[in-house]
Design a protein around this motif. Sequence first.
Motif, short mmCIF file in Angstrom:
data_model
loop_
_atom_site.label_atom_id
_atom_site.label_comp_id
_atom_site.label_asym_id
_atom_site.label_seq_id
_atom_site.Cartn_x
_atom_site.Cartn_y
_atom_site.Cartn_z
N GLY A 109 0.81 -1.22 0.00
CA GLY A 109 0.00 0.00 0.00
C GLY A 109 0.83 1.27 0.00
N GLY A 110 0.12 2.38 -0.07
CA GLY A 110 0.77 3.67 0.07
C GLY A 110 1.36 3.81 1.46
N THR A 111 0.73 3.16 2.44
CA THR A 111 1.23 3.18 3.81
C THR A 111 2.67 2.65 3.84
OG1 THR A 111 -1.02 2.73 4.56
CG2 THR A 111 0.73 2.44 6.19
N ILE A 164 5.08 5.25 2.38
CA ILE A 164 5.38 6.38 3.27
C ILE A 164 6.30 5.91 4.40
CG2 ILE A 164 4.35 8.08 4.87
CD1 ILE A 164 1.74 7.68 3.05
N TRP A 182 -3.40 13.08 7.66
CA TRP A 182 -3.80 11.67 7.81
C TRP A 182 -3.19 11.14 9.11
CZ3 TRP A 182 -1.09 6.92 5.58
CH2 TRP A 182 -1.96 5.82 5.52
N TYR A 241 0.40 9.07 9.87
CA TYR A 241 1.75 9.65 9.76
C TYR A 241 2.45 9.64 11.13
CZ TYR A 241 0.32 11.78 5.23
OH TYR A 241 -0.12 12.00 3.96
N ASN A 281 0.38 15.58 1.51
CA ASN A 281 -0.58 14.76 0.76
C ASN A 281 -1.32 15.66 -0.23
OD1 ASN A 281 -3.83 13.38 1.57
ND2 ASN A 281 -2.42 12.72 -0.01
N ASN A 339 -6.08 14.56 2.27
CA ASN A 339 -6.84 13.93 3.34
C ASN A 339 -6.44 14.63 4.64
OD1 ASN A 339 -7.99 12.27 5.23
ND2 ASN A 339 -6.94 10.39 4.57
N ASP A 396 2.81 12.40 -0.88
CA ASP A 396 1.82 11.32 -0.78
C ASP A 396 0.70 11.60 -1.77
OD1 ASP A 396 -0.23 9.65 -0.04
OD2 ASP A 396 -0.28 10.24 2.07
N ALA A 455 -1.83 9.64 -2.75
CA ALA A 455 -2.84 8.58 -2.66
C ALA A 455 -4.08 8.88 -3.52
CB ALA A 455 -3.25 8.37 -1.21
N TYR A 456 -4.46 10.16 -3.64
CA TYR A 456 -5.71 10.49 -4.34
C TYR A 456 -5.47 11.14 -5.70
CZ TYR A 456 -7.42 9.18 0.18
OH TYR A 456 -7.68 8.46 1.31
N SER A 467 -0.35 4.92 -4.10
CA SER A 467 -1.24 3.92 -3.50
C SER A 467 -2.10 3.28 -4.58
CB SER A 467 -2.14 4.58 -2.45
OG SER A 467 -3.27 3.77 -2.21
N SER A 520 -4.26 1.09 -3.80
CA SER A 520 -5.55 0.90 -3.11
C SER A 520 -6.59 1.83 -3.69
CB SER A 520 -5.44 1.24 -1.62
OG SER A 520 -4.35 0.61 -1.04
N LYS A 521 -6.18 3.12 -3.78
CA LYS A 521 -7.15 4.14 -4.18
C LYS A 521 -7.29 4.16 -5.70
CE LYS A 521 -7.11 5.27 0.14
NZ LYS A 521 -8.16 5.26 1.11
N ARG A 560 -3.52 -4.54 -1.13
CA ARG A 560 -2.27 -4.05 -0.55
C ARG A 560 -1.11 -3.93 -1.54
NH1 ARG A 560 -3.87 -1.17 1.81
NH2 ARG A 560 -2.02 -0.77 3.03
N1 PLP Z 1 -2.12 8.48 2.31
C1 PLP Z 1 -3.34 8.93 2.60
C2 PLP Z 1 -3.53 10.39 2.81
C3 PLP Z 1 -4.41 8.05 2.75
O1 PLP Z 1 -5.62 8.52 3.05
C4 PLP Z 1 -4.18 6.66 2.57
C5 PLP Z 1 -5.26 5.71 2.80
O2 PLP Z 1 -6.26 5.96 3.38
C6 PLP Z 1 -2.89 6.25 2.23
C7 PLP Z 1 -1.89 7.20 2.12
C8 PLP Z 1 -2.46 4.85 2.01
O3 PLP Z 1 -3.38 3.93 1.77
P1 PLP Z 1 -2.98 2.43 1.41
O4 PLP Z 1 -1.94 1.98 2.35
O5 PLP Z 1 -4.25 1.67 1.53
O6 PLP Z 1 -2.48 2.46 0.00
#
Ligand code: PLP
Length: 410
Positions: free
Chosen positions: A108-110, A113, A134, A137, A183, A188, A219, A221-222, A254, A256-257, A265
């Motif tokens: 994931g993006g998590t 990061i 978010w 972090y 981000n 977010n 970041d 993600a969106y 990410s 995911s998004k 993941r």
């Molecule tokens: N960064 C931001 C701001 C997010 O809102 C999210 C997910 O909610 C992520 C990163 C990473 O998401 P994931 O680990 O599901 O790719």
Amino acid sequence: MKIISKRAAGKTLSGDSFSFAQQAKAAKRAGFDVLDATLGTFYYDDGSFRGFEVVKEIFRSLPDEDYFSYAPIAGGIPFASAVLDWVFRASRAAIEKEMAARVVPTPGGTGAISSAVFLTLDHGKSVLIPDLAWGPYDGIAANFGVRTERFKFFAGNVFNFEDFRLKGEAVAQRDGKLAVIINDPCHNPTGYTLSPGELSRIIAYLNEKKDTPCVLIYDIAYLDYSNEGREAARRKLEILTKAEPHVLIAVAFSASKSFCAYGQRLGALIMMNKNEDVVEELFRSLAFHARHSWSNANRAMISMMTAIAADEGLRRRLDDEIDIVVGELRERSAIFLAEAKSAGLAVYPYHGGFFLTVPARDNEKTLRDLREKEHFYFLPFRESLRVAICAIPKNKLKGVAATVKKYCPD
Ligand code: PLP
């Protein structure tokens, strides 16, 4: 004498978005008519959750090996290229002309990061993040003994460059290094998107700090949900190439998004710098880190991304599916913002994406009242609450702003 390590002791997953979502689910199970706007997961207007058709089709067509066997630790060259294609699109050539770029897949993006923090910050150092940010972090930093410092994200309706600079100076002076997480687009929790001018100013500031190694953990993600459109969102990324050699650009992607595949993941860290050697060293170190923490990333997702990159038709169809989500978010945000305006409910500047945020000084009380009296579930952020419009069908969204206003005194 304690069995638990000092590093692990005292860490508890509390106040996390998933725990609020569990509360909403429990209320639903107890028979209440619940408005669950806690998580950043998109639900269609009929209330259903669905994966994208193209993604499912590709998954079904994959030979077993491309689905179930191990992926290369660093993803492989076709995957790295697929990520750069997806993230930069028409801007890829312009970006790669100016910067060396290497990619490693992550959970994931998590994971991206977290890897960027691990790669660039030593124990006891700080990472600068916005006051509205978010939640994870903080925990990502804490996991590596890194502190978070915060700057005020807004000055009125725009990015608070003055406070960013002020806090940046303090961190750089104390630590001899300046790492920042931003981000963007569709920030977010607020949905704010930096203007090209604002992003340029951030890079120009980091460029000024010639004697300080700097890191921008960007970041994205969106990225695919930006109202400015997918091409304009990518063109803005060309600004990142202005970063001078003492500035590392760490783009956290990410899947995911972008692919509506949250549970699968996959993410990726794109490391970019003017100096190829810097990027190579980070790449080698991240491959080592990956192998010795999560090892390989999700093979089916990696295969899916390489399939999309190899087939323009599939990519177009995926774009169309994403456009439906973007259109839906646009309609939902318009409803919420119009109703907030009539009700006199303040909302932070929103440009696009999954969330809107409402300032609420005593947000704990507001959230409790909304939960107990209305069965509305939102997430707390600093002196505010986040409304995940991604999770609320339009028919349920009507009237929500006015109800929130009842519990949000000025
Ligand atoms: N960064 C931001 C701001 C997010 O809102 C999210 C997910 O909610 C992520 C990163 C990473 O998401 P994931 O680990 O599901 O790719």
